[in-house]
Each structure stands twice: as C-alpha cells, then as structure tokens.
Design an enzyme around this catalytic site. Structure first.
Site, PDB file in Angstrom:
ATOM      1  N   HIS A  68       0.848  -1.205   0.000  1.00  0.00           N
ATOM      2  CA  HIS A  68       0.000   0.000   0.000  1.00  0.00           C
ATOM      3  C   HIS A  68       0.886   1.258   0.000  1.00  0.00           C
ATOM      4  O   HIS A  68       0.713   2.157  -0.829  1.00  0.00           O
ATOM      5  CB  HIS A  68      -0.891  -0.037   1.253  1.00  0.00           C
ATOM      6  CG  HIS A  68      -1.689   1.212   1.499  1.00  0.00           C
ATOM      7  ND1 HIS A  68      -3.045   1.266   1.353  1.00  0.00           N
ATOM      8  CD2 HIS A  68      -1.317   2.455   1.892  1.00  0.00           C
ATOM      9  CE1 HIS A  68      -3.485   2.481   1.635  1.00  0.00           C
ATOM     10  NE2 HIS A  68      -2.437   3.233   1.977  1.00  0.00           N
ATOM     11  N   GLU A  69       1.868   1.290   0.889  1.00  0.00           N
ATOM     12  CA  GLU A  69       2.758   2.461   0.977  1.00  0.00           C
ATOM     13  C   GLU A  69       3.625   2.581  -0.280  1.00  0.00           C
ATOM     14  O   GLU A  69       3.933   3.678  -0.725  1.00  0.00           O
ATOM     15  CB  GLU A  69       3.651   2.377   2.219  1.00  0.00           C
ATOM     16  CG  GLU A  69       2.898   2.376   3.544  1.00  0.00           C
ATOM     17  CD  GLU A  69       1.928   3.547   3.703  1.00  0.00           C
ATOM     18  OE1 GLU A  69       2.189   4.624   3.118  1.00  0.00           O
ATOM     19  OE2 GLU A  69       0.911   3.382   4.382  1.00  0.00           O
ATOM     20  N   HIS A  72       1.850   4.533  -2.851  1.00  0.00           N
ATOM     21  CA  HIS A  72       2.026   5.980  -2.648  1.00  0.00           C
ATOM     22  C   HIS A  72       3.406   6.430  -3.129  1.00  0.00           C
ATOM     23  O   HIS A  72       3.548   7.418  -3.841  1.00  0.00           O
ATOM     24  CB  HIS A  72       1.940   6.337  -1.157  1.00  0.00           C
ATOM     25  CG  HIS A  72       0.572   6.217  -0.566  1.00  0.00           C
ATOM     26  ND1 HIS A  72      -0.527   6.835  -1.088  1.00  0.00           N
ATOM     27  CD2 HIS A  72       0.134   5.566   0.541  1.00  0.00           C
ATOM     28  CE1 HIS A  72      -1.592   6.573  -0.329  1.00  0.00           C
ATOM     29  NE2 HIS A  72      -1.213   5.791   0.665  1.00  0.00           N
TER      30      HIS A  72
HETATM   31 ZN    ZN Z   1      -2.268   5.257   2.398  1.00  0.00          ZN
END
Ligand code: ZN
Length: 381
Positions: A68-69, A72
């Site tokens: 998830h990170e 980003h």
């Molecule tokens: Zn996030």
C-alpha cells in the site's frame, strides 16, 4: 513520531524501515487471529495450526501495508517528490515525503495510489480464494480469506476524509484545486482530521465504559490521539515551511553576539557569562578567530571541582553541521538543524569567522507574529 527503528530491506530504491512498536502490533494481530478469529470459523484444528495461521496472517498484513505504501511512494516519485522511505509503526505505515506535493493533481494521485493497491490485493485474494481455493487445505483458505477482508478494511478506514489519512489528502487536493490555496485547503482538511481524531478518542472511552474492553478502547483512543496530533502537526509544518522557506538566516541573526575567550576558567564562564546572559551556548574565540562553542550541556557533564582547573578552550566543541549555519542559508534549514541536534542556538559563520547568532526564540517569534497577523487578515476577509 517514531521510536527506535531499523532498515529491513530496499524495494524499488525505497528503504523499508520498521519501528519497534510494529512488533507489538504483529504479536497482537497473530494472537488475536489465533485465539479469537480463526477458531470459531475453522473448527477443530490443532492450536499449533491456529497459531501458524495467525503468524501467516500477521505477515500477510505486513506485506499488504508495505505494498500500500509502495503504491504511494512510486506515484510520488513519478511526480518528482523526494521520498525518505517507508516506515511501519504502531498505527500502520507511512511513505515519508520531504515537502509538500508540487500540485493538487500530484497530491490526488499519490493519495489514491495506496488504497488502489489495497483494493487490488483484496480483490485478488477474494477472487483467487473463490475460484481456486476449494481444493486448498482449510488453513490456507482461512489466511487468504483474512487477507481479502483486512485489505478491504484498510481501504475503508483510509478513505475516511480525515487528513492526514488518504481520504483527507484527496479532500485537500480537491479544495486546493478549487481555490488554488494550499494553506486554506490544509487548514480545513486538518480541522476535519483533528475533529475525527476527537470522535475516535470519545469512541474509545465509550467502549471502555460500555463493554469494559480496555484493550479495544485504548486502541481507538490512541489512534484518535495520534490522528489528531498528526493533523495539527501537518498544518503547523506547512505554515512553518511557507513562512520560513526562502528567508535567509541573515534576516534573523544577532550580529554582535557575546563571545567567550578561550583562556578563562569554567567557573568564570559560569559566573560572568551563563548566570549573566542565561544563554545555553557561547561561541569560543581566540582573538577574532572562532574556535568552537561551549554549551551548558557540556558544563553539566563536568564535576564541580573541575570548574577552577579547566579552561573553556579545553572543553569547547568544534564547529560542525550541528552548531553552525551560514548567513545565506534558508531559515527552514536552520530550524531543521536545530531540531536534529536539539539545539536552540546556532553560530552563524562565514568561513572560520563568526558573524552572528541565530536563536530558536527569534525564529518562532517571527513565525507566530506572522501567523497572528495573517490569520487575522484571513478572518477579516
Ligand atoms: Zn495510504
């Protein structure tokens, strides 16, 4: 925000770090899965199997958060944002950026990328479990189903428009695009984030009172506290950066600082300088040449009977990045340096010459005046 953390590995050039508090989460998750979640759903397995499932579930959660990170971070890098790496800690993960996104559009896509990855993992686990899972051993089915569920929960929590959660960042990007005012957009989103934090705190308290479940209550309470702090800090940091960036140190420094000759004793330093001026750092000079500095922190380390025997020159620290800055440097850089070294004063140097002293008090005084006057102006308008 972080305690002791260490680097695990690098992924696409990003350092993946883990804070010690993450282990607490991993143990709690594995324990909760092995004792509360899996046994009622998948009956009559051995305790050893439940624990293996719990540990694999916690590991899967770790990988999910990292991915998830990473979503980003990869998009942020595409938009030219400098990344400091990914850190996992008590409340999940953060992809640490140095600075704000360059545009509302960049902010939007960086914020959306993380939840998009989680949706993809969640749906993939769900789909694979449904299509191929029937023939798999029950424990494998259980872990895959848990990962499908937890990734979708991760998305659900993250899309709440409470800055600095991902949903709050999306909200900020929309407000930013709308009025072309990053400060205003951050102020509004941070207020909503902070308000949501208060709601979580109240919810945590009500859980403790209503169900006597101290652990669950504490958890929501702490997340609320963290979110509220993070929202307020993000706004403060943005203000600091907007106000201090581009302002040279020269503007704030005192240009005739009190200096200490190298030959005097520590007792003379304490009596004639420290008790007289109440500064925590004094530049030490030899004629007009700067030798270094002496701090009250250093004096405290010395036994009192050394005070008459030692000279200031003997205990002075050399000039380095932690105690000096140049007059043309940015005030924001000076603040970062003070922050890193825990110093409230820096010597302003030009080569080996002392040209002034910069104090944290002056920087913050300027900052709060400017905020006070400009926020007032904003309210009137
Ligand atoms: Zn996030």
């Amino acid at each position: 925000m972080f305690g002791k953390r260490f680097e695990l590995f690098k992924l696409f050039g990003f350092a993946i770090r883990i804070d010690l508090s993450w282990f607490l989460v991993a143990i709690l998750v594995a324990w909760f899965l092995a004792t509360e979640v899996f046994p009622p759903q998948y009956k009559e397995l051995a305790p050893r199997v439940y624990w293996t499932m719990g540990i694999l579930g916690a590991l899967g959660l770790f990988i999910s958060v990292v991915l998830h990170e990473l979503g980003h971070a990869l998009v942020a890098r595409r938009f030219g944002l400098e990344m400091k790496g990914i850190t996992l800690f008590l409340f999940g993960g953060v992809a640490e950026m140095s600075g704000e996104p360059p545009s509302a559009k960049a902010e939007f896509w960086v914020a959306v990328a993380g939840p998009a990855v989680s949706v993809a993992i969640g749906l993939a686990c769900f789909g694979v479990g449904r299509l191929a899972g029937a023939g798999w051993p029950v424990p494998v089915q259980g872990v895959v189903a848990y990962l499908a569920f937890i990734n979708l929960i991760l998305v659900a929590f993250n899309v709440i428009p409470a800055f600095p959660l991902d949903g709050g960042r999306v909200l900020r990007s929309i407000l930013w695009q709308w009025k072309s005012d990053l400060r205003w957009a951050t102020r509004i989103s941070a207020r909503i984030g902070s308000g949501f934090g208060v709601l979580l705190i109240l919810y945590g308290v009500s859980v403790v009172i209503a169900s006597n479940n101290l652990l669950a209550g504490m958890w929501w309470f702490l997340i609320g506290l963290f979110l509220r702090g993070a929202a307020q800090m993000s706004y403060q940091q943005l203000l600091l950066r907007q106000i201090l960036e581009g302002e040279p140190v020269r503007r704030f420094m005192h240009d005739s600082p009190v200096t200490v000759p190298r030959a005097i004793s520590i007792r003379e330093l304490v009596d004639d300088y420290v008790y007289r001026y109440h500064f925590k750092l004094f530049p030490v000079v030899d004629g007009d040449r700067l030798l270094g500095c002496v701090t009250t922190r250093r004096i405290k380390e010395l036994p009192h009977d050394e005070w008459d025997r030692q000279t200031v020159g003997a205990i002075a620290s050399r000039c380095d990045e932690s105690n000096t800055i140049t007059p043309e440097d940015d005030a924001m850089k000076a603040l970062a340096r003070m922050n890193a070294g825990g110093a409230s004063r820096l010597m302003v140097v030009d080569g080996d010459r002392l040209v002034g002293i910069l104090t944290l008090k002056d920087l913050l005084g300027f900052f709060s005046l400017k905020v006070d006057l400009e926020e007032r102006e904003g309210r009137a308008a």
